[in-house]
Design an enzyme around this catalytic site. Structure first.
Site, short mmCIF file in Angstrom:
data_model
loop_
_atom_site.label_atom_id
_atom_site.label_comp_id
_atom_site.label_asym_id
_atom_site.label_seq_id
_atom_site.Cartn_x
_atom_site.Cartn_y
_atom_site.Cartn_z
N GLU A 179 32.69 50.65 110.02
CA GLU A 179 31.73 49.39 110.99
C GLU A 179 31.32 48.88 109.51
O GLU A 179 30.81 50.02 108.11
CB GLU A 179 30.57 50.03 111.68
CG GLU A 179 30.92 50.51 113.13
CD GLU A 179 30.37 51.79 113.42
OE1 GLU A 179 28.64 50.95 113.52
OE2 GLU A 179 30.57 52.45 114.54
N GLU A 193 29.80 58.81 113.84
CA GLU A 193 29.08 58.54 113.27
C GLU A 193 28.15 60.20 113.93
O GLU A 193 26.47 59.57 114.39
CB GLU A 193 27.46 57.74 113.56
CG GLU A 193 27.47 56.47 112.76
CD GLU A 193 27.16 55.42 113.07
OE1 GLU A 193 25.79 55.10 113.71
OE2 GLU A 193 27.51 54.24 112.14
O1 AHR Z 1 27.70 48.83 115.50
C1 AHR Z 1 26.77 48.98 116.20
C2 AHR Z 1 26.08 50.55 116.29
O2 AHR Z 1 26.03 50.91 114.51
C3 AHR Z 1 27.36 51.45 116.79
O3 AHR Z 1 26.53 51.21 117.81
C4 AHR Z 1 26.30 52.53 115.63
O4 AHR Z 1 28.12 52.89 115.67
C5 AHR Z 1 26.05 52.27 114.37
O5 AHR Z 1 24.87 53.03 113.63
#
Ligand code: AHR
Length: 504
Positions: free
Chosen positions: A297, A176
């Site tokens: 994610e 990110e």
């Molecule tokens: O999954 C929780 C967080 O969400 C992770 O650390 C990050 O990559 C995202 O913003």
């Protein structure tokens, strides 16, 4: 008589969309909250093995069926020194983790993660720190992990007891990096250059087609730079990477449950947008190569409630992001899985974020039991039965109105043909109140023509599994299945996740 919807699905096993990639059923374990400590790793737990891995959690992970685990973050990785987590535990330093305001003990590191992967049979997916660190540290890590021996880093690994290289094939180039919350946030241009330099150097170590590299895409479709970010990053590293990442989390906003039920619409638009952008960059570069999406994610996550459970700053493994999922959350979650399957022509890897305790399908108590959240079930169903080829499905159902996405189909479905001749239809009835009878036309009934259906639904959409009642919400056999003249019909309750199996 209460309202009742009618819907129809048809497909032909000869018409396929894509083979389901093994990596579609990945998950994610970050050094965050209690995902690692007292989640996966708890040496004093009564079920712990010689490596400190919780046996009850290992069993549940095997039952859940992830195929790959992304590690060690997440936001955590952008401040992580991977060397802190190797070698004798007594010598490992404690460090501040700025991403989550905790203290990291480093009792768990790369070697322990690899043991976890071997024990559960999952593929490792390793992220490198491109926040506070860069190219050299990524190369050192690659050498430590994947070089057989005879060099500083590879011999160090061997001296730590791991004679054989780990053979890690999938690597995330940072995390990110577009996010202002990220340690060492970069502009798209800066990151694109860094990703390209890192990727090209990593390929000097391993130029095989098996080394798969993921560049960071946008942290969500709502980012102001969404689209531009992907275009600029890929313009700089198109030929050196294989994947661009996508991250998405959903929760109801302002009590708008209809839009929440339709969250998969956003995920589809996200996939469409990233695919179009990546292909446009490829076209401009006159490249024959296609960049795939690693949706590394995704989940339901009540981010708006994070502030309700603050932790003691700089404490070790506090309770963070421990969302307790409802029956309704599991249905939305299942719908996201359906989208990933439907779009597996371009989504060739994905990770449910995360695995244990932290927005996880598995919960634990320190020293106590482990149990399955509601979201455990759609994932285990999909990982178990969603293997083979995704079929081209035509579906027709009544729609419902949503504030965010306009009219949306009540029925969300996908069909997967297994190698054993079975066909599995995953179907979500997204209607908040109305049950639905679905007719399935699957052509001539294969094999025995026997059809089963398992349904996750609760009369109380807010029902959850807890420490006290770990089995409050579980899937049940749906007996409202009929097969007549090769036509299948199934009744799906409102707000339900359904796994319909046409057996070989
Ligand atoms: O999954 C929780 C967080 O969400 C992770 O650390 C990050 O990559 C995202 O913003």
């Amino acid at each position: 008589m209460a309202e009742h919807h009618r819907a129809r699905i048809e497909f032909d096993p000869r018409f396929t969309v894509a083979d389901v990639p093994e990596r579609l059923f990945g998950s994610f374990a970050e050094h965050l909250g209690r995902c690692i400590y007292t989640g996966i790793y708890e040496p004093d737990h009564p079920t712990a093995d010689a490596d400190g891995l919780r046996g009850d959690v290992l069993d549940l992970v095997r039952e859940l069926g992830p195929t790959m685990i992304r590690y060690p973050g997440g936001n955590f990785v952008s401040g992580y020194r991977w060397e802190d987590g190797i070698g004798p535990k007594a010598e490992r330093p404690k460090r501040l983790d700025l991403a989550w305001q905790t203290t990291e003990t480093n009792r768990f590191g790369l070697g322990e993660f690899m043991k976890f992967c071997r024990t559960t049979g999952v593929e490792p997916n390793m992220a490198v720190n491109l926040g506070t660190r860069g190219l050299q540290e990524a190369l050192d890590l690659l050498e430590y992990a994947n070089h057989p021996g005879g060099t500083h880093w590879s011999d160090l690994r061997r001296s730590h007891g791991d004679e054989e290289p780990y053979g890690i094939k999938l690597w995330c180039l940072g995390n990110e990096m577009d996010g202002p919350w990220q340690i060492g946030q970069l502009t798209a241009h800066e990151y694109g250059r860094l990703a390209d330099r890192t990727a090209r150097a990593m390929r000097m170590f391993d130029d095989s087609a098996e080394l798969d590299l993921v560049a960071c895409g946008s942290s969500s479709r709502a980012m102001p730079t969404f689209g531009e970010w992907e275009a600029e990053v890929l313009a700089n590293c198109y030929e050196s990477v294989d994947f661009i990442s996508a991250h998405a989390y959903y929760e109801p906003v302002g009590g708008d449950l209809a839009s929440f039920m339709a969250s998969a619409q956003d995920m589809e638009l996200f996939i469409d947008g990233v695919t179009a952008t990546a292909d446009a960059v490829g076209a401009k570069l006159k490249s024959a190569k296609k960049i795939d999406i690693s949706f590394d994610e995704w989940n339901v996550w009540y981010q708006s409630k994070m502030a309700d459970s603050p932790h003691e700053p700089w404490s070790t493994a506090p309770r963070q992001l421990e969302d307790r999922y409802s029956a309704m959350d599991a249905v939305v979650f299942g719908s996201l899985l359906i989208t990933l399957l439907r779009r597996s022509d371009r989504v060739r890897a994905a990770c449910l974020a995360q695995l244990v305790n932290v927005i996880g399908p598995i919960m634990t108590e320190p020293g106590g039991p482990a149990w399955r959240q509601t979201t455990f079930y759609p994932f285990s169903d999909a990982s178990r039965y969603g293997r083979g080829k995704v079929l081209r499905v035509n579906a027709d159902s009544p729609s419902f109105a949503t504030e965010k996405y306009g009219e949306v189909d009540s029925l969300h479905s996908v069909a997967v043909a297994g190698e054993d001749g079975s066909i599995t239809v995953f179907a979500v009835n997204r209607s908040l109140e109305t049950p639905m009878t679905v007719e399935i036309d699957a052509g001539p009934p294969p094999g025995t023509g026997e059809v089963t259906c398992s349904t996750l639904h609760d009369a109380d959409p807010d029902a959850r599994n807890t420490l006290e009642h770990p089995d409050r919400v579980t899937p049940e056999e749906n007996t409202k299945v009929a097969v007549e003249d090769g036509k299948i019909s199934v009744e799906l309750p409102a707000m339900s996740w359904n796994t319909i199996r046409i057996l070989p």
